[in-house]
Write a protein that holds these residues in place. Structure first.
Motif, PDB file in Angstrom:
ATOM      1  N   TRP A 290       0.804   7.943   7.129  1.00 49.63           N
ATOM      2  CA  TRP A 290      -0.208   7.056   7.692  1.00 49.63           C
ATOM      3  C   TRP A 290       0.041   5.606   7.320  1.00 49.63           C
ATOM      4  N   TRP A 291       0.493   5.405   6.083  1.00 48.89           N
ATOM      5  CA  TRP A 291       0.754   4.024   5.661  1.00 48.89           C
ATOM      6  C   TRP A 291       1.886   3.426   6.464  1.00 48.89           C
TER       7      TRP A 291
ATOM      8  N   ILE B  95      -7.183  -1.481 -12.849  1.00 45.84           N
ATOM      9  CA  ILE B  95      -6.996  -2.148 -11.552  1.00 45.84           C
ATOM     10  C   ILE B  95      -5.819  -3.110 -11.626  1.00 45.84           C
TER      11      ILE B  95
ATOM     12  N   ASP C  25      -5.121   0.840  -2.237  1.00 46.75           N
ATOM     13  CA  ASP C  25      -6.163   0.050  -2.849  1.00 46.75           C
ATOM     14  C   ASP C  25      -6.277   0.429  -4.323  1.00 46.75           C
TER      15      ASP C  25
ATOM     16  N   ALA D 285       0.462   2.458   9.648  1.00 47.63           N
ATOM     17  CA  ALA D 285      -0.406   1.281   9.542  1.00 47.63           C
ATOM     18  C   ALA D 285       0.392   0.003   9.373  1.00 47.63           C
ATOM     19  N   THR D 286       1.407   0.053   8.532  1.00 50.76           N
ATOM     20  CA  THR D 286       2.182  -1.164   8.306  1.00 50.76           C
ATOM     21  C   THR D 286       3.088  -1.464   9.492  1.00 50.76           C
TER      22      THR D 286
ATOM     23  N   ASN E  35      -0.539   9.872   1.714  1.00 49.20           N
ATOM     24  CA  ASN E  35      -0.748   8.914   2.802  1.00 49.20           C
ATOM     25  C   ASN E  35       0.531   8.336   3.369  1.00 49.20           C
TER      26      ASN E  35
ATOM     27  N   GLU F  28      -8.264  -0.503  -6.563  1.00 46.30           N
ATOM     28  CA  GLU F  28      -9.621  -0.236  -7.041  1.00 46.30           C
ATOM     29  C   GLU F  28     -10.016   1.208  -6.765  1.00 46.30           C
ATOM     30  N   ASP F  29      -9.628   1.695  -5.609  1.00 48.41           N
ATOM     31  CA  ASP F  29      -9.950   3.090  -5.283  1.00 48.41           C
ATOM     32  C   ASP F  29      -9.230   4.041  -6.221  1.00 48.41           C
TER      33      ASP F  29
ATOM     34  N   ARG G 115       1.173   0.132  -0.743  1.00 50.76           N
ATOM     35  CA  ARG G 115       0.102  -0.775  -1.113  1.00 50.76           C
ATOM     36  C   ARG G 115      -1.268  -0.126  -0.918  1.00 50.76           C
TER      37      ARG G 115
ATOM     38  N   ARG H  97      -2.633  -2.464  -9.443  1.00 57.83           N
ATOM     39  CA  ARG H  97      -2.404  -3.417  -8.351  1.00 57.83           C
ATOM     40  C   ARG H  97      -0.936  -3.818  -8.316  1.00 57.83           C
TER      41      ARG H  97
ATOM     42  N   SER I 196       1.094 -10.563   5.522  1.00 58.94           N
ATOM     43  CA  SER I 196       0.009 -11.513   5.743  1.00 58.94           C
ATOM     44  C   SER I 196      -1.126 -11.338   4.755  1.00 58.94           C
ATOM     45  N   GLU I 197      -1.122 -10.192   4.093  1.00 64.63           N
ATOM     46  CA  GLU I 197      -2.232  -9.919   3.185  1.00 64.63           C
ATOM     47  C   GLU I 197      -2.297 -10.924   2.042  1.00 64.63           C
TER      48      GLU I 197
ATOM     49  N   ASP J 237       1.155  -6.562   9.976  1.00 67.18           N
ATOM     50  CA  ASP J 237       2.099  -7.165   9.047  1.00 67.18           C
ATOM     51  C   ASP J 237       1.526  -7.177   7.636  1.00 67.18           C
ATOM     52  N   PRO J 238       2.081  -6.414   6.712  1.00 70.46           N
ATOM     53  CA  PRO J 238       1.531  -6.379   5.368  1.00 70.46           C
ATOM     54  C   PRO J 238       1.725  -7.679   4.607  1.00 70.46           C
TER      55      PRO J 238
END
Lengths: 258, 175
Positions: B86-87, B24, B39, B90-91, B83, B41-42, B37, B28, B98-99, B95-96
């Motif tokens: 789709w990513w 992880i 996940d 999504a982005t 992805n 963990e997935d 970006r 990460r 802010s994560e 706003d990425p």
């Protein structure tokens, strides 16, 4: 042959990285060149530090993970899932409105299934623009004056009883609504993870609306604002869908063969 | 390791327990750029399950960590590829940046790790540089093993390590 400082530094670095002895020509240079000797010492210290602090660093990363709730609200996975949900619902909404318009056309009745208030609400939540088209469709779909009705049951009563033709369309329409609910609940459980699942279940009994849900989620993680906005859109869209259409009346009409 | 290959559940669980946080952590940082970006963990979970599903293919000639990290990096690449559209969608919508910003976990992370050299490395180095450095000094893989994991030539890994060292030494000197 004299070597450049860059070459010497690279040779020292490689020797340290690969844990082998320094080449003879580098050793001889170390004896006479102070800056190279400094570089060698500092590189050795750095390698020592990196090895020494690696386990602490890993532990600190793990402890941060442990402290951090298993919240994917701020992550791309969550944003991605939410966007997909909103987009899916918006598409289904647009598709679902087609049979409504067809039924209006066939029966020649005014549109009483969708109230003006709901149409406004739908328009107001579509800040992202995902469902603006659907809202426009609602607003433009009827040439008649929209009649405001308060509850789903009242809306159900206002459905024209003389509908005979579009039986299959209504069946498809009911399936669409079921699919929307299924997508909503499945994705909420599976994609959004435990915290949302817990909050959703806390509020399920008390029929909490999206605002209550949002308050709890905001307390969980301050970085979720954008995701919550999308969630509100989704909830309002699905609530609108669930409440705006006279499912019970349609079902009984279908069961009784119109 | 041999017990795990023979299908011992306890050994497999221990291996998973040991490697999961390492995976992880590595993923990460590896997957931290822009729309990639994912996940971590997935991806780590998928990598572990793939590794243990095909554990009979593990070659004892190599370290298990090398094999596992190679699988993990390929899983990550596959996910990114799958992805990609789709990513980016999504982005585009949210706003990425802010994560990480203002996240309580992130603040704790920064505060607690202020003195750690790896915190400096994480901030300072590129994803590739950090990965190579971590695999060398955090996981004790050889340059050849890192090259295999990262699908690069050993010469490229040496360059990454050297540049990482120069950047870190420069930063330490400033302090």
């Amino acid at each position: 042959m004299s070597r450049s400082v860059k070459q010497l530094e690279q040779a020292i670095g490689e020797a340290i990285d690969e844990a082998r002895e320094l080449p003879e020509w580098v050793n001889s240079e170390l004896g006479v060149n102070q800056s190279i000797r400094d570089f060698h010492d500092r590189s050795n210290k750095l390698a020592f530090l990196l090895r020494q602090e690696a386990s602490d660093w890993l532990k600190s990363c793990r402890s941060v993970d442990a402290v951090k709730p298993r919240s994917d609200f701020g992550s791309t996975r969550y944003r991605f899932a939410t966007v997909i949900m909103v987009a899916t619902c918006a598409s289904l909404l647009a598709i679902a409105l087609i049979p409504v318009n067809i039924s209006q056309y066939l029966t020649g009745e005014p549109d009483r299934a969708v109230s003006k208030g709901d149409a406004d609400q739908l328009g107001s939540v579509s800040t992202g623009g995902h469902i603006q088209g659907a809202a426009d469709l609602v607003n433009n779909s009827s040439t008649h004056e929209l009649v405001a009705v308060d509850t789903p049951s009242e809306r159900a009563q206002t459905l024209p009883s003389s509908i005979e033709d579009p039986q299959l369309i209504f069946l498809a329409f009911e399936s669409t609504l079921n699919a929307i609910e299924l997508i909503n609940s499945t994705l909420a459980d599976r994609v959004m993870g435990d915290p949302l699942d817990r909050v959703v279940h806390q509020h399920a009994g008390s029929k909490a609306d999206a605002e209550n849900l949002a308050v709890d989620l905001e307390a969980t993680d301050s970085t979720t604002e954008k995701s919550l906005e999308l969630l509100r859109e989704l909830k309002r869209t699905s609530d609108f869908l669930a409440q705006s259409f006279p499912r019970r009346t349609l079902r009984s009409s279908v069961d009784s063969g119109f | 390791m041999r017990l795990a290959v023979q299908g011992c559940n306890d050994s497999i669980s221990r291996l998973a327990e040991y490697f999961r946080p390492r995976l992880i952590h590595l993923l990460r940082r590896r997957l931290s750029s822009d729309w990639q970006r994912l996940d971590a963990e997935d991806v780590a979970q998928v990598a572990l399950s793939k590794a243990f599903q095909h554990i009979e293919k593990y070659n004892f000639q190599y370290k298990f960590s090398t094999w596992l990290y190679t699988i993990a990096f390929r899983v990550a690449q596959d996910q990114v590829r799958q992805n990609r559209r789709w990513w980016s969608f999504a982005t585009f919508v949210s706003d990425p940046a802010s994560e990480k910003r203002d996240s309580p976990g992130r603040q704790v992370e920064l505060r607690d790790s202020a003195e750690n050299i790896w915190a400096v490395a994480q901030r300072l180095l590129t994803s590739d540089q950090y990965t190579a450095l971590w695999l060398r000094y955090g996981e004790d893989l050889s340059v050849a093993e890192i090259a295999r994991v990262m699908s690069r030539r050993p010469g490229g890994i040496r360059v990454l390590l050297h540049r990482s060292r120069l950047a870190l030494l420069e930063q330490l000197e400033r302090k």
